[in-house]
Design a protein around this motif. Sequence first.
Motif, PDB file in Angstrom:
ATOM      1  N   ALA A 204      40.234  33.910  39.579  1.00 44.86           N
ATOM      2  CA  ALA A 204      39.976  35.075  40.431  1.00 44.86           C
ATOM      3  C   ALA A 204      38.503  35.166  40.822  1.00 44.86           C
ATOM      4  CB  ALA A 204      40.439  36.358  39.745  1.00 44.86           C
ATOM      5  N   GLY A 205      37.931  34.030  41.239  1.00 38.64           N
ATOM      6  CA  GLY A 205      36.553  33.995  41.699  1.00 38.64           C
ATOM      7  C   GLY A 205      35.512  33.840  40.615  1.00 38.64           C
ATOM      8  N   PRO A 224      33.986  37.586  42.188  1.00 36.89           N
ATOM      9  CA  PRO A 224      35.066  38.238  41.446  1.00 36.89           C
ATOM     10  C   PRO A 224      35.986  39.018  42.384  1.00 36.89           C
ATOM     11  CG  PRO A 224      32.965  38.534  40.327  1.00 36.89           C
ATOM     12  CD  PRO A 224      32.646  37.935  41.664  1.00 36.89           C
ATOM     13  N   LEU A 225      37.281  38.798  42.216  1.00 31.77           N
ATOM     14  CA  LEU A 225      38.255  39.358  43.144  1.00 31.77           C
ATOM     15  C   LEU A 225      38.937  40.583  42.533  1.00 31.77           C
ATOM     16  CD1 LEU A 225      39.943  36.039  44.315  1.00 31.77           C
ATOM     17  CD2 LEU A 225      38.069  37.288  45.408  1.00 31.77           C
ATOM     18  N   PRO A 226      38.944  41.698  43.259  1.00 28.70           N
ATOM     19  CA  PRO A 226      39.690  42.860  42.771  1.00 28.70           C
ATOM     20  C   PRO A 226      41.184  42.574  42.802  1.00 28.70           C
ATOM     21  CG  PRO A 226      38.776  43.272  44.961  1.00 28.70           C
ATOM     22  CD  PRO A 226      38.212  41.964  44.500  1.00 28.70           C
ATOM     23  N   ALA A 227      41.932  43.268  41.969  1.00 31.76           N
ATOM     24  CA  ALA A 227      43.346  42.972  41.800  1.00 31.76           C
ATOM     25  C   ALA A 227      44.130  43.065  43.096  1.00 31.76           C
ATOM     26  CB  ALA A 227      43.940  43.909  40.747  1.00 31.76           C
ATOM     27  N   ARG A 232      45.294  37.180  48.534  1.00 28.52           N
ATOM     28  CA  ARG A 232      44.822  36.667  49.823  1.00 28.52           C
ATOM     29  C   ARG A 232      43.921  35.453  49.674  1.00 28.52           C
ATOM     30  NH1 ARG A 232      41.958  41.742  51.704  1.00 28.52           N
ATOM     31  NH2 ARG A 232      40.712  40.151  52.761  1.00 28.52           N
ATOM     32  N   PHE A 233      43.617  35.027  48.450  1.00 25.49           N
ATOM     33  CA  PHE A 233      42.649  33.950  48.225  1.00 25.49           C
ATOM     34  C   PHE A 233      43.332  32.720  47.630  1.00 25.49           C
ATOM     35  CE2 PHE A 233      39.938  37.555  48.648  1.00 25.49           C
ATOM     36  CZ  PHE A 233      38.706  37.074  49.081  1.00 25.49           C
ATOM     37  N   THR A 234      42.905  31.560  48.111  1.00 26.50           N
ATOM     38  CA  THR A 234      43.336  30.274  47.555  1.00 26.50           C
ATOM     39  C   THR A 234      42.095  29.503  47.146  1.00 26.50           C
ATOM     40  OG1 THR A 234      45.269  30.221  49.012  1.00 26.50           O
ATOM     41  CG2 THR A 234      44.595  28.138  47.996  1.00 26.50           C
ATOM     42  N   GLY A 235      41.999  29.118  45.879  1.00 28.67           N
ATOM     43  CA  GLY A 235      40.800  28.458  45.377  1.00 28.67           C
ATOM     44  C   GLY A 235      40.995  26.975  45.148  1.00 28.67           C
ATOM     45  N   ASP A 245      31.879  21.283  43.628  1.00 30.50           N
ATOM     46  CA  ASP A 245      32.131  22.094  44.818  1.00 30.50           C
ATOM     47  C   ASP A 245      33.270  23.072  44.525  1.00 30.50           C
ATOM     48  OD1 ASP A 245      30.201  20.870  46.463  1.00 30.50           O
ATOM     49  OD2 ASP A 245      31.571  19.215  46.884  1.00 30.50           O
ATOM     50  N   VAL A 246      33.037  24.331  44.862  1.00 31.55           N
ATOM     51  CA  VAL A 246      34.023  25.391  44.648  1.00 31.55           C
ATOM     52  C   VAL A 246      34.293  26.063  45.986  1.00 31.55           C
ATOM     53  CG1 VAL A 246      34.566  27.505  43.390  1.00 31.55           C
ATOM     54  CG2 VAL A 246      33.067  25.787  42.343  1.00 31.55           C
TER      55      VAL A 246
END
Length: 289
Positions: A204-205, A224-227, A232-235, A245-246
């Motif tokens: 989560a970031g 850091p990603l809020p719940a 909506r995020f793909t890492g 690389d991130v």
Amino acid sequence: MGSWRVTVIDHHRRSGGRPQGRPAGPLARRDGLEVHGRPGEISCVDATGLVRWRRPCAGRPNAAHVSSGRVLVTTDSFDHTAWGHPGPALLLDLVDGTQVAALRGERAAALGGGRFVLGLEGHGTFHTWAHDRDGTLVDTWRSFGHYVVGSGLRVVETDRRHPTASRVARLLPGGLVERGPLLTDPQAPEPLVLDDGTLLVLDAGVLRAVGRDLDDTVLAELHPLPADRRHRFTGALHRTADRLDVTLVERHPTRMGAYTTHAWALALHRPDQAGSTGPSPQVSIPQRN
């Protein structure tokens, strides 16, 4: 004993960058052989380019795992199933492509001696199964996710639940699960494995290091990603010779097809390189455009 540390070399954000599918190229390589897949077909090619065998499959091959003359190929179904799109997992003889067994599972990993683990999640299923070289079931665990072979068998779990109960875990004989640190992201991307067995997990970031003993250290709070935004995020994590690389690709909440890519380049410092001049173990990164 010291821990791994990171230094941020660069951070940028740009429009675009839709998450990519499986990279082009063979699904697996071993001993001069390549296993390839395309919709409806699996094939094996030798170092000279000669096709050793082809065989049809009822799906789209997405990954292959090789162990001692066996290859396990997972597929995506052309049709929607109760678990989404996972198709049959085919256990084949690597020499001639003969089907040994048709199994069920979405993700897999190769063990020694022609053995494999295979897992599936959804509709009450959150399981990993171990199969021998003939496809016979030999063990079962209540765990599923990204499998890491080495230092035993570890799993970065992905339960897709909110709130998540996913952990980094170790699977032990007899169906026993040793549960390590709790994760924040119910769908963490595939981890990176460092040469000492440490796992780098993008959670989560937040970049975390999980050791062989399932000890946990936060390396960097990148984004850091809020719940309510994690879905909506793909890492992704990628390591080159001199850096890590991130990326986090963010899907726009209302505009279909619109994405934003957040990218970091990090220097990775080994425990024996972490001296008084290095960064603190936890690095908080300010966001900028």
